[in-house]
Each structure stands twice: as structure tokens, then as C-alpha cells.
Design a protein around this motif. Structure first.
Motif, PDB file in Angstrom:
ATOM      1  N   CYS A  62     -85.584  19.610-102.989  1.00  0.00           N
ATOM      2  CA  CYS A  62     -86.663  19.990-102.072  1.00  0.00           C
ATOM      3  C   CYS A  62     -86.091  20.240-100.676  1.00  0.00           C
ATOM      4  CB  CYS A  62     -87.723  18.884-102.072  1.00  0.00           C
ATOM      5  SG  CYS A  62     -88.997  19.090-100.842  1.00  0.00           S
ATOM      6  N   HIS A 122     -92.930  17.957-111.369  1.00  0.00           N
ATOM      7  CA  HIS A 122     -94.249  18.571-111.528  1.00  0.00           C
ATOM      8  C   HIS A 122     -94.042  19.695-112.551  1.00  0.00           C
ATOM      9  CE1 HIS A 122     -95.583  16.960-107.446  1.00  0.00           C
ATOM     10  NE2 HIS A 122     -94.273  16.899-107.341  1.00  0.00           N
ATOM     11  N   ASP A 134     -87.817  16.768-108.561  1.00  0.00           N
ATOM     12  CA  ASP A 134     -89.074  17.273-107.977  1.00  0.00           C
ATOM     13  C   ASP A 134     -89.425  18.665-108.528  1.00  0.00           C
ATOM     14  OD1 ASP A 134     -91.355  17.107-106.403  1.00  0.00           O
ATOM     15  OD2 ASP A 134     -90.394  17.787-104.558  1.00  0.00           O
ATOM     16  N   TYR A 165    -101.960  19.895-110.017  1.00  0.00           N
ATOM     17  CA  TYR A 165    -102.250  21.304-109.742  1.00  0.00           C
ATOM     18  C   TYR A 165    -103.577  21.692-110.387  1.00  0.00           C
ATOM     19  CZ  TYR A 165     -97.450  21.962-108.078  1.00  0.00           C
ATOM     20  OH  TYR A 165     -96.279  21.889-107.373  1.00  0.00           O
ATOM     21  N   HIS A 209     -89.487  11.133-101.817  1.00  0.00           N
ATOM     22  CA  HIS A 209     -89.250  12.145-100.771  1.00  0.00           C
ATOM     23  C   HIS A 209     -88.400  11.532 -99.673  1.00  0.00           C
ATOM     24  CE1 HIS A 209     -90.932  16.078-101.538  1.00  0.00           C
ATOM     25  NE2 HIS A 209     -91.999  15.527-102.093  1.00  0.00           N
ATOM     26  N   GLY A 264     -93.213  25.126-105.766  1.00  0.00           N
ATOM     27  CA  GLY A 264     -93.302  25.361-104.332  1.00  0.00           C
ATOM     28  C   GLY A 264     -92.140  24.854-103.516  1.00  0.00           C
ATOM     29  N   SER A 265     -91.648  23.655-103.847  1.00  0.00           N
ATOM     30  CA  SER A 265     -90.622  23.074-102.983  1.00  0.00           C
ATOM     31  C   SER A 265     -89.300  22.802-103.693  1.00  0.00           C
ATOM     32  CB  SER A 265     -91.137  21.780-102.345  1.00  0.00           C
ATOM     33  OG  SER A 265     -91.249  20.769-103.315  1.00  0.00           O
ATOM     34  N   TYR A 305     -93.405  26.086 -94.785  1.00  0.00           N
ATOM     35  CA  TYR A 305     -94.139  25.543 -95.941  1.00  0.00           C
ATOM     36  C   TYR A 305     -95.565  25.168 -95.528  1.00  0.00           C
ATOM     37  CZ  TYR A 305     -94.949  22.339 -99.935  1.00  0.00           C
ATOM     38  OH  TYR A 305     -95.455  21.695-101.044  1.00  0.00           O
ATOM     39  N   HIS A 365    -103.284  15.416-104.644  1.00  0.00           N
ATOM     40  CA  HIS A 365    -102.111  16.218-104.273  1.00  0.00           C
ATOM     41  C   HIS A 365    -102.464  17.108-103.085  1.00  0.00           C
ATOM     42  CE1 HIS A 365     -98.568  18.848-105.987  1.00  0.00           C
ATOM     43  NE2 HIS A 365     -98.202  18.122-104.946  1.00  0.00           N
ATOM     44  N   PHE A 419    -100.230  12.307-102.375  1.00  0.00           N
ATOM     45  CA  PHE A 419     -99.395  12.983-101.376  1.00  0.00           C
ATOM     46  C   PHE A 419     -99.861  12.461-100.011  1.00  0.00           C
ATOM     47  CE2 PHE A 419     -98.067  17.417 -99.577  1.00  0.00           C
ATOM     48  CZ  PHE A 419     -96.955  16.837 -98.979  1.00  0.00           C
ATOM     49  N   GLN A 433     -92.435  12.995 -96.364  1.00  0.00           N
ATOM     50  CA  GLN A 433     -91.775  14.292 -96.588  1.00  0.00           C
ATOM     51  C   GLN A 433     -91.601  15.035 -95.258  1.00  0.00           C
ATOM     52  OE1 GLN A 433     -93.680  17.004 -99.360  1.00  0.00           O
ATOM     53  NE2 GLN A 433     -91.994  18.465 -99.251  1.00  0.00           N
ATOM     54  N   HIS A 493     -89.128  12.184-111.133  1.00  0.00           N
ATOM     55  CA  HIS A 493     -90.172  12.831-110.307  1.00  0.00           C
ATOM     56  C   HIS A 493     -90.153  14.334-110.580  1.00  0.00           C
ATOM     57  CE1 HIS A 493     -92.171  13.217-106.071  1.00  0.00           C
ATOM     58  NE2 HIS A 493     -92.276  14.391-106.690  1.00  0.00           N
ATOM     59  N   ASN A 513     -90.790  21.812-109.278  1.00  0.00           N
ATOM     60  CA  ASN A 513     -92.144  22.333-109.030  1.00  0.00           C
ATOM     61  C   ASN A 513     -92.035  23.745-108.456  1.00  0.00           C
ATOM     62  OD1 ASN A 513     -92.878  22.505-105.970  1.00  0.00           O
ATOM     63  ND2 ASN A 513     -91.690  20.621-106.118  1.00  0.00           N
ATOM     64  N   ILE A 528     -99.862  24.407-102.727  1.00  0.00           N
ATOM     65  CA  ILE A 528    -100.453  23.685-103.861  1.00  0.00           C
ATOM     66  C   ILE A 528    -101.753  24.350-104.316  1.00  0.00           C
ATOM     67  CG2 ILE A 528    -101.408  21.439-104.557  1.00  0.00           C
ATOM     68  CD1 ILE A 528     -99.390  20.190-102.480  1.00  0.00           C
ATOM     69  N   HIS A 541     -95.829  10.049-103.099  1.00  0.00           N
ATOM     70  CA  HIS A 541     -95.142  11.014-102.225  1.00  0.00           C
ATOM     71  C   HIS A 541     -95.332  10.539-100.782  1.00  0.00           C
ATOM     72  CE1 HIS A 541     -95.491  13.809-105.634  1.00  0.00           C
ATOM     73  NE2 HIS A 541     -94.732  14.673-104.983  1.00  0.00           N
TER      74      HIS A 541
END
Ligand code: NIG
Ligand code: FE
Length: 413
Positions: free
Chosen positions: A296, A80, A322, A150, A271, A326-327, A100, A183, A220, A251, A78, A324, A110, A248
């Protein structure tokens, strides 16, 4: 080309007979051969066993692995990995107490990454991603899943998937592509989510499937993103086009996404930071792999997936990064394995199983990688001299890797 490794202190995750995945109590068993040899032929594992039983082998190259261990390369199911730029300013906002979800509701998150990606050329995106891919291979990753998501426009989602396709062509490790158009709801559709769902279902999925740009479909499924009903519609459309669900869920909230995943025979549900008893029950006896993403939880300061409880309930578990912006801005699987032990109370054996064979299953690659089995790809880690394999998760933040082999080639980045 035949390469022979000799005097290996321990050869880990040896599976004479191929298996799909390990679950429950079996996860604490990590089959190991001490003082072993391993023979690689044309990039494939061809033979292994105890040194004392080793036959007379003629090899092009013989490597003395005294004091070192060999284990399958990490299978990161997993990520991104394709994204443009970074989000350090949101990182600082989070330090200052903004959550977040608050960041996302102000157009960050995102949507921030989507804006950046839409303005980035495919070539530039490829160059940015390639650096991350080489970085994680050097940290022991030998197979990876990469998502779109994205882009959030037809053009940019295809751009992301084309970058993944180029990576597949140019790198030797197995790469699986996932279409994650669902997403987030893009700004243009803020008041018209239905319109975006239609775009995904009627335009994006058929185009992606027609061009064979994805193996899996992801959503997501979360409050403020896509509901269980939206998720089911998208999974249904994806399935009709041959895309296998990998989603996903749970979470931040448990809203029934796991049950939807199971209903659509998702290969994995990922998640799982928020798990109710009925969510654990729903996964029992299924072929759906639960995937924990401890990076994450660490980065966002949210709960860890209750991995201990899930394994004790008889479930399998896989670990992924994961990676990515952002997280979880790290794809270091060594860290994920350590964190699973330290924070989720998995034993080193369970964590290594989760990050190898179970990760391979979560990408549909269990017949190719994830264990030391004759006929599988020679994607493995040769450690530095270490006393025990427990030292791998114990020495968190570092990695004990001396060399990474992908299809039998010693890759150095
Ligand atoms: O898996 N939660 C959804 N997607 C990513 C994070 C995306 C982002 O913040 O850029 C995840 O955590
Ligand atoms: Fe993710």
C-alpha cells in the motif's frame, strides 16, 4: 500418503516447540537446519531433521531437494481479495497528481468498488476472486484472511462473505473471513452516518454472526471514514457477537485507533503508516499484532510503517499484502517481503518471521501454520536452487519459488 524431501539445502523457520509469535530482538533469529530432511504424512508435517540423523523412512514418494530450500508458505493476514472489476483509471489519475483522498471524495475509491460489486452477481464475483486466489497461491501464499467491505449494503456484504465461504469450501488453504461493513459510509447515508452505524450494529453484525460468515470484525478508523468512537461502538457490537477485532488504523492519520484496538483486545492493528511514539508505547506488552502493508505504501506513495523502529522498541511485526483494487493491487507476498527489507530496513530474517509465524498469529492460525513444526499443516514453499535465503528478498519483483505445497499437495495453477 508419506512424502519425504531429502538433501534440502536449508529448512527455514524450524520451531521444534510451537510458539505464538516472535517480537523485538527475537525477530532476527530464523531457526534453520542445513542439509535437512522433511517428512509429510497425510498433509501434515510429521518429522524433520539433519540428513545425517535421518532415520530409515519408508515413503510413498521421495523428492531430492538438492540445492533448494523449504520454508513455510506465506501467511497473508490482510487482504480484500473479493472485489469486482478494477480501478485502473484511478491509478492513472494518481499518476497525474490526484491523491487517494481526493479520488475518494469524488465518489471514487471504496465507493467506486462498492458500486461495481453491488452490480455483480455472486457467481461472477466468485469467478473473479478465484483467479486471484490461485494466482497468489502460485506465488507462495498458504493461508489468507479476506475481508468484506465493498458491499456496504446488507445484501452485498452477505454476498461477499458468501464468496469467501465458497472459497473456504473449495480450497485447501486456511481462509479466515472478516466483516468490514465499516469500510466507508455509502452514498445513501452521506448525511446520516449514524443511520449506517445503526445498520451495521443492529442488522449486519447479527446476521453475519448468526450465519457464521465471519471470524473477525474490522473498521476503517480514519478521518473521513470512521472515528475512534464509531470504531469502539462497532467493535463492542462485534465482540458481543463473538467477532474478534482486527482493524485498519493510522493509514493517513494517527487519531487513537491503536489505543481503541488495544482496549478491545484486537488480534491485530493494520496499516500503521503514521505512528506517534505513544502509538508504539500503547502496543507494548499487549497481545495485539501490528501489521505492516508495504504494498500500500509502495502503490500510494505514502510513508512505510516504521517497522525498524517498532521492532527496535521490542514489538512484534507481521507483513501482509492488503491485496485490493485501490491501494495495493497485488497479493505478491514475495514483493512485500522484499519491500519490507528494502524500504522498512527489516533484515531478511525479520521479514520472513513477519510474513510467516507472525502473519499466522494475526489470523489466529499460529497452531496450524507459519512454521516447520510437527503437527502443522504441510503448507510450504520449495524454492528454486538458490545460494542463500537472503536471495529471496534480494531478487525483488521475482519469486524464487519452484513449487508450492498446500496440505502436502503440490499445487500448480
Ligand atoms: O486497506 N484503507 C482502507 N481500505 C483499503 C483500501 C480500499 C480501497 O481503496 O479500495 C486498504 O488500503
Ligand atoms: Fe486493507
Amino acid at each position: 500418503m508419506r512424502i519425504l524431501f531429502q538433501n534440502i539445502k536449508a529448512l527455514l523457520q524450524v520451531r521444534e516447540e510451537p510458539i505464538d509469535f516472535v517480537s523485538g530482538k527475537d525477530m532476527c533469529h530464523l531457526p534453520t537446519i542445513k542439509n535437512a530432511y522433511l517428512l509429510i504424512e497425510e498433509g501434515v508435517i510429521s518429522d524433520f531433521g539433519k540428513m545425517e540423523d535421518s532415520p530409515e523412512i519408508k515413503a510413498d514418494k521421495t523428492i531430492d531437494a538438492k540445492g533448494k530450500m523449504i520454508l513455510p508458505a506465506w501467511c497473508d493476514s490482510h487482504t480484500h481479495l473479493v472485489y469486482a472489476g478494477n480501478r485502473e483509471s484511478e491509478f492513472v489519475d494518481k499518476i497525474n497528481g490526484v491523491s487517494y483522498q481526493e479520488i475518494a471524495s469524488k465518489g471514487g475509491g471504496i465507493l467506486n468498488s462498492a458500486k461495481k460489486l453491488q452490480q455483480t452477481s455472486e457467481e461472477d464475483l466468485y469467478q473473479q476472486t478465484k483467479i486471484r486466489l490461485e494466482e497468489i497461491i502460485a506465488m507462495g501464499t498458504g493461508a489468507i484472511e479476506i475481508k468484506s467491505g465493498y458491499g456496504l449494503t446488507v445484501e452485498s456484504e452477505l454476498k461477499m462473505l458468501s464468496v469467501i465461504k465458497r472459497l473456504k469450501e473449495n480450497y485447501d488453504l486456511p481462509i479466515k473471513a472478516t466483516f468490514l461493513g465499516a469500510h466507508a459510509v455509502p452514498d445513501e447515508y452521506k448525511n446520516n452516518k449514524e443511520g449506517y452505524l445503526e445498520l451495521i450494529i443492529r442488522e449486519m453484525i447479527p446476521l453475519v454472526a448468526e450465519a457464521k460468515l465471519a471470524d473477525f470484525i474490522d473498521v476503517f478508523c480514519e478521518e473521513g471514514y470512521f472515528s475512534v468512537e464509531d470504531t469502539e461502538r462497532i467493535l463492542e457490537a462485534g465482540k458481543q457477537h463473538g467477532l474478534i477485532p482486527k482493524i485498519h488504523v493510522n493509514q493517513f492519520n494517527s487519531i487513537g485507533g491503536i489505543q481503541a484496538g488495544v482496549k478491545y483486545q484486537a488480534l491485530s492493528v493494520d496499516h500503521l503508516e503514521e505512528m506517534r511514539t505513544e502509538d508504539i508505547e500503547a502496543l507494548k506488552g499487549t497481545q495485539t499484532m501490528p501489521v505492516a502493508l508495504p504494498g500500500c505504501s509502495f502503490f500510494l506513495g505514502i510513508p512505510y510503517t516504521p517497522g525498524r523502529k517498532m521492532i527496535d522498541a521490542g514489538l512484534p511485526l507481521a507483513l501482509a499484502s492488503d491485496y485490493n483494487p485501490g491501494s495495493s493491487p497485488s497479493g505478491n507476498m514475495n514483493f512485500m517481503v522484499s519491500t519490507a527489507c528494502i524500504k522498512m530496513k527489516l533484515t531478511p530474517e525479520e521479514a520472513i518471521n513477519a510474513a510467516t509465524i507472525n502473519g499466522a498469529y494475526a489470523m489466529g492460525l499460529q497452531n496450524e501454520i507459519g512454521s516447520i513444526t510437527a503437527g502443522k499443516k504441510a503448507n510450504f514453499i520449495l524454492t528454486k536452487p538458490i545460494n542463500s535465503y537472503q536471495f529471496i528478498p534480494y531478487s525483488y519483483g521475482a519469486n524464487q519459488i519452484q513449487q508450492v505445497y498446500i496440505s502436502g499437495k503440490n499445487l500448480k495453477y
